[in-house]
Scaffold this motif. Structure first.
Motif, PDB file in Angstrom:
ATOM      1  N   MET A 173      -6.574  -3.236  50.713  1.00  0.00           N
ATOM      2  CA  MET A 173      -7.095  -4.024  50.002  1.00  0.00           C
ATOM      3  C   MET A 173      -6.787  -5.520  50.388  1.00  0.00           C
ATOM      4  O   MET A 173      -7.615  -6.498  50.547  1.00  0.00           O
ATOM      5  CB  MET A 173      -7.116  -3.924  48.417  1.00  0.00           C
ATOM      6  CG  MET A 173      -7.935  -2.576  48.169  1.00  0.00           C
ATOM      7  SD  MET A 173      -7.475  -2.078  46.381  1.00  0.00           S
ATOM      8  CE  MET A 173      -7.647  -3.753  45.396  1.00  0.00           C
ATOM      9  N   ALA A 174      -5.516  -5.578  50.542  1.00  0.00           N
ATOM     10  CA  ALA A 174      -4.877  -7.117  50.997  1.00  0.00           C
ATOM     11  C   ALA A 174      -5.465  -7.571  52.188  1.00  0.00           C
ATOM     12  O   ALA A 174      -5.963  -8.696  52.603  1.00  0.00           O
ATOM     13  CB  ALA A 174      -3.455  -7.038  51.194  1.00  0.00           C
ATOM     14  N   GLU A 194      -9.034  -8.503  51.853  1.00  0.00           N
ATOM     15  CA  GLU A 194      -9.262  -9.837  51.151  1.00  0.00           C
ATOM     16  C   GLU A 194      -8.871 -11.007  52.309  1.00  0.00           C
ATOM     17  O   GLU A 194      -9.540 -11.991  52.333  1.00  0.00           O
ATOM     18  CB  GLU A 194      -8.348  -9.925  50.144  1.00  0.00           C
ATOM     19  CG  GLU A 194      -8.716  -9.103  48.924  1.00  0.00           C
ATOM     20  CD  GLU A 194      -7.586  -9.259  47.844  1.00  0.00           C
ATOM     21  OE1 GLU A 194      -6.587  -9.831  47.839  1.00  0.00           O
ATOM     22  OE2 GLU A 194      -8.121  -8.649  46.768  1.00  0.00           O
ATOM     23  N   ILE A 195      -7.945 -10.744  53.190  1.00  0.00           N
ATOM     24  CA  ILE A 195      -7.451 -11.700  54.056  1.00  0.00           C
ATOM     25  C   ILE A 195      -8.588 -11.746  55.074  1.00  0.00           C
ATOM     26  O   ILE A 195      -9.048 -13.154  55.474  1.00  0.00           O
ATOM     27  CB  ILE A 195      -6.047 -11.324  54.695  1.00  0.00           C
ATOM     28  CG1 ILE A 195      -4.968 -11.613  53.848  1.00  0.00           C
ATOM     29  CG2 ILE A 195      -5.602 -12.137  55.864  1.00  0.00           C
ATOM     30  CD1 ILE A 195      -3.619 -10.927  54.334  1.00  0.00           C
ATOM     31  N   THR A 196      -8.915 -10.805  55.732  1.00  0.00           N
ATOM     32  CA  THR A 196     -10.264 -11.082  56.782  1.00  0.00           C
ATOM     33  C   THR A 196     -11.382 -11.383  56.049  1.00  0.00           C
ATOM     34  O   THR A 196     -11.940 -12.417  56.892  1.00  0.00           O
ATOM     35  CB  THR A 196     -10.575  -9.440  56.873  1.00  0.00           C
ATOM     36  OG1 THR A 196      -9.126  -8.740  57.740  1.00  0.00           O
ATOM     37  CG2 THR A 196     -11.536  -9.569  58.112  1.00  0.00           C
ATOM     38  N   ALA A 197     -11.783 -11.180  54.895  1.00  0.00           N
ATOM     39  CA  ALA A 197     -12.738 -11.719  54.177  1.00  0.00           C
ATOM     40  C   ALA A 197     -12.484 -13.463  53.901  1.00  0.00           C
ATOM     41  O   ALA A 197     -13.562 -14.075  54.227  1.00  0.00           O
ATOM     42  CB  ALA A 197     -13.282 -11.005  52.971  1.00  0.00           C
ATOM     43  N   HIS A 230      -4.888 -14.657  47.990  1.00  0.00           N
ATOM     44  CA  HIS A 230      -4.433 -13.465  47.271  1.00  0.00           C
ATOM     45  C   HIS A 230      -4.114 -12.397  48.155  1.00  0.00           C
ATOM     46  O   HIS A 230      -3.078 -11.400  47.784  1.00  0.00           O
ATOM     47  CB  HIS A 230      -5.903 -13.086  46.436  1.00  0.00           C
ATOM     48  CG  HIS A 230      -5.869 -12.214  45.222  1.00  0.00           C
ATOM     49  ND1 HIS A 230      -6.155 -10.945  45.444  1.00  0.00           N
ATOM     50  CD2 HIS A 230      -5.352 -12.342  44.148  1.00  0.00           C
ATOM     51  CE1 HIS A 230      -5.953 -10.126  44.441  1.00  0.00           C
ATOM     52  NE2 HIS A 230      -5.700 -11.010  43.629  1.00  0.00           N
ATOM     53  N   GLY A 231      -4.797 -12.332  49.262  1.00  0.00           N
ATOM     54  CA  GLY A 231      -4.507 -10.852  50.032  1.00  0.00           C
ATOM     55  C   GLY A 231      -2.993 -11.056  50.868  1.00  0.00           C
ATOM     56  O   GLY A 231      -2.404 -10.068  50.910  1.00  0.00           O
TER      57      GLY A 231
END
Length: 166
Positions: A29-30, A33-36, A94-95
């Motif tokens: 999930m992290a 999030e980083i990729t997004a 957040h990621g």
């Protein structure tokens, strides 16, 4: 195939395996999030809206009240340039924080256990705030998952410190 648990220790083994699985899931999930976040930083808000329009065009043409397609377009419209910049930063930060947390727990750094509980508690507070503002059921799902992970982290921390038998 998973290794066989030690005789008479099935419950402890299952709880540890659940902890390990939760770390893997949190890590994935992290990374997402980083990729997004990075993707949002480099794609202009008009591009996001164009992508959402392209993805939902045929569905909305057949059924203009399509809930999922309508939701996706509404979300894309909400990503304006200032909001998109904040969202990109938020997702990436957040990621990264979550990935650091998972890394510390995977490395079994003693300080990472209480620090991760504090971080996840902060995430829960944010998710509850977002739920109140948006009524998104996903915030409840994420909150419940984080509560389970906190419980597993606490158990592993106590196990590491010898407060509960292994």
């Amino acid at each position: 195939m998973l290794p066989h648990p030690p005789a008479g220790r099935l419950r402890q083994w299952l709880l540890h395996e659940a902890f390990e699985a939760s770390l893997l899931l949190k890590g994935l999930m992290a990374l997402a999030e980083i990729t997004a976040g990075i993707g949002l930083h480099f794609v202009p808000s008009g591009g996001i809206l164009a992508l959402a329009d392209w993805l939902t065009r045929t569905v909305l043409a057949r059924d203009p009240s399509g809930a999922v397609a309508g939701w996706l377009v509404a979300q894309a419209q909400g990503v304006t340039d200032p909001a998109g910049a904040f969202l990109a930063f938020y997702l990436a930060a957040h990621g990264a924080l979550k990935l650091a947390m998972v890394g510390g727990l995977a490395a079994r750094w003693r300080w990472a256990y209480p620090a991760s509980i504090v971080v996840l508690t902060g995430f829960i507070a944010t998710q509850i705030h977002r739920y109140v503002a948006t009524q998104s059921p996903m915030m409840i799902v994420l909150t419940l998952f984080d509560m389970v992970v906190i419980t597993l982290i606490w158990r592993e921390y106590r196990l590491m410190r010898g407060q509960i038998p292994s």
